[in-house]
Design an enzyme around this catalytic site. Structure first.
Site, short mmCIF file in Angstrom:
data_model
loop_
_atom_site.label_atom_id
_atom_site.label_comp_id
_atom_site.label_asym_id
_atom_site.label_seq_id
_atom_site.Cartn_x
_atom_site.Cartn_y
_atom_site.Cartn_z
N TRP A 101 21.34 -5.37 -3.64
CA TRP A 101 20.71 -4.11 -3.26
C TRP A 101 21.42 -3.46 -2.09
O TRP A 101 21.59 -2.24 -2.07
CB TRP A 101 19.21 -4.30 -2.99
CG TRP A 101 18.44 -4.58 -4.24
CD1 TRP A 101 17.71 -5.70 -4.52
CD2 TRP A 101 18.35 -3.75 -5.43
NE1 TRP A 101 17.17 -5.61 -5.78
CE2 TRP A 101 17.54 -4.43 -6.36
CE3 TRP A 101 18.88 -2.51 -5.77
CZ2 TRP A 101 17.25 -3.90 -7.63
CZ3 TRP A 101 18.58 -1.98 -7.04
CH2 TRP A 101 17.78 -2.67 -7.93
N ASP A 171 15.20 -1.33 3.88
CA ASP A 171 14.71 -1.38 2.50
C ASP A 171 13.76 -2.57 2.44
O ASP A 171 14.17 -3.72 2.51
CB ASP A 171 15.91 -1.58 1.55
CG ASP A 171 15.48 -1.73 0.10
OD1 ASP A 171 14.27 -1.77 -0.18
OD2 ASP A 171 16.38 -1.82 -0.76
N LYS A 195 6.64 -3.78 -6.51
CA LYS A 195 6.60 -5.20 -6.19
C LYS A 195 5.29 -5.56 -5.48
O LYS A 195 4.55 -6.39 -5.97
CB LYS A 195 7.80 -5.58 -5.33
CG LYS A 195 9.08 -5.77 -6.15
CD LYS A 195 10.11 -4.72 -5.96
CE LYS A 195 11.24 -4.86 -6.96
NZ LYS A 195 12.42 -4.10 -6.55
C1 LIG Z 1 13.57 -3.49 -6.62
C2 LIG Z 1 14.41 -3.19 -5.46
C3 LIG Z 1 15.15 -1.99 -5.35
C4 LIG Z 1 15.19 -0.97 -6.46
O1 LIG Z 1 14.00 -0.31 -6.55
P1 LIG Z 1 13.80 0.91 -7.55
O2 LIG Z 1 12.44 1.37 -7.17
O3 LIG Z 1 13.89 0.34 -8.94
O4 LIG Z 1 14.86 1.90 -7.30
C5 LIG Z 1 15.86 -1.77 -4.20
N1 LIG Z 1 15.85 -2.66 -3.19
C6 LIG Z 1 15.17 -3.80 -3.26
C7 LIG Z 1 15.19 -4.76 -2.10
C8 LIG Z 1 14.43 -4.12 -4.40
O5 LIG Z 1 13.74 -5.26 -4.46
#
Ligand SMILES: *Cc1c(COP(=O)(O)O)cnc(C)c1O
Length: 359
Positions: A101, A171, A195
């Site tokens: 990511w 993030d 999540k």
């Molecule tokens: C799932 C995830 C993403 C991507 O998320 P989207 O909403 O599908 O764009 C980005 N960073 C992390 C840490 C993730 O777990």
């Protein structure tokens, strides 16, 4: 009714209580004769929902008043572009590279300015969180970016780095609301909802007010934080149903005792799984002990021929979505907030049985 323990990395399990509440309220929300999906986003009833969702999130995370909460779309992946488009005044940012990511976030930021990797764990397949040497931080960088929990690799920052005057952007897609945090350590926190917050389609952004209003001229209106901040996340039609579901999840977290209780529960769940893996000579964790995530737990059976059998037999016992990410292999158990302790206990019981039968 059949319900399984779903170990998916995302979209992932939602609390049954939340699903049942949504089900009960679905055809006629609050006696309106309409479902939330059919309500105008400008209606009084929806205004109450979004206002309450924000208030609950502020309460749970203890968000200071000089931060805005935005409910937008595009996923965490859109934030990879929105952050540089809004923050890159000097045209450079520092990144900590901890996996797939962060790599995507850097690739996107590079379109708008210079990306400087100040620490990386690529040398060991991202199995640890690298130390940040404060002297490598550029005081003129527009921001420092970290991925607090690395969903694919199963690592997490146990300590949040101090970046001084340079805003820290995080993030937090896969660990927001899983433990207590100090929001004031961050300039921006962003998270895709699917999540720990609710259904896919909603992205939560928590942003310090002084970071709003500095977007580049080329920044599309919809990608400017100011657009969403000034309109109370109602510039255009927001993901109304996802915001409603998030509100129900926030209520559920609050009822369980808030983030302190959630953290204790999550630490307990992770310990049950990790304690078992540590004492076993059948299963192995690839992750350095001091960097382990309490949300996503990857593990391997050294004889990879057994992976498919493990996943198939687990599924037959109602333990779903355990295949590891293709870049890591093996298995991965994602045990977000909604996974009950009993789910992890049932999983460990299955692991024991599988070990005994296949050793
Ligand atoms: C799932 C995830 C993403 C991507 O998320 P989207 O909403 O599908 O764009 C980005 N960073 C992390 C840490 C993730 O777990």
């Amino acid at each position: 009714m059949k319900r399984v323990y779903n170990f998916s990395a995302g979209p992932s399990m939602l609390p049954l209580e939340v699903l049942e509440k949504a089900q009960a309220e679905l055809p006629s929300y609050n006696d309106s004769g309409m479902s939330v999906m059919e309500l105008s986003h400008r209606s009084g009833l929806f205004t109450e929902i979004i206002t309450e969702a924000e208030a609950l999130l502020r309460e749970l995370l203890n968000i200071p008043s000089h931060y805005k909460v935005l409910f937008i779309q595009g996923g965490a992946s859109q934030q990879f572009a929105m952050v540089p488009l809004n923050l890159m005044k000097n045209g450079k940012a520092d990144f900590v590279h901890t996996g797939s990511w962060s790599k995507k976030a850097m690739k996107e930021a590079e379109k708008y300015g210079k990306v400087n990797v100040i620490a990386s764990s690529e040398d060991d397949n991202f199995t640890y969180i690298p130390n940040i040497d404060p002297t490598t931080l550029d005081p003129d960088a527009d921001y420092v970016h970290i991925t607090t929990n690395n969903t694919i690799e199963g690592t997490a920052f146990r300590e949040i780095p101090d970046t001084g005057k340079v805003p820290l952007v995080a993030d937090m897609s896969s660990n927001i609301l899983s433990e207590e945090i100090d929001v004031s350590q961050f300039g921006i926190i962003y998270a895709g909802a699917q999540k720990n917050i609710g259904p896919a389609g909603l992205t939560v952004v928590i942003i310090r007010e002084d970071l709003i209003g500095n977007a580049k001229d080329i920044c599309p209106t919809m990608l400017d934080y100011k657009t969403h901040s000034e309109s109370g996340s109602l510039y255009n039609t927001p993901p109304t149903f996802a915001i409603y579901m998030a509100k129900l999840v926030f209520e559920w977290v609050k009822e369980l005792g808030g983030l302190k209780a959630m953290q204790e529960r999550n630490e307990k769940k992770a310990a049950i799984l990790y304690d078992y893996i540590s004492q076993s000579d059948f299963y192995q964790s690839p992750v350095a002990e001091d960097s382990r995530s309490i949300m996503n737990i990857p593990f391997v059976i050294p004889n990879h021929d057994l992976d498919a059998k493990f996943i198939k037999e687990a599924q037959a016992e109602g333990l779903e979505t355990l295949k590891g990410h293709r870049s890591v292999g093996g298995m991965r158990a994602s045990i977000y907030n909604a996974m009950p302790v009993e789910g992890v206990e049932a999983f460990v019981a299955f692991m024991k049985k599988f070990e005994a039968e296949n050793k």
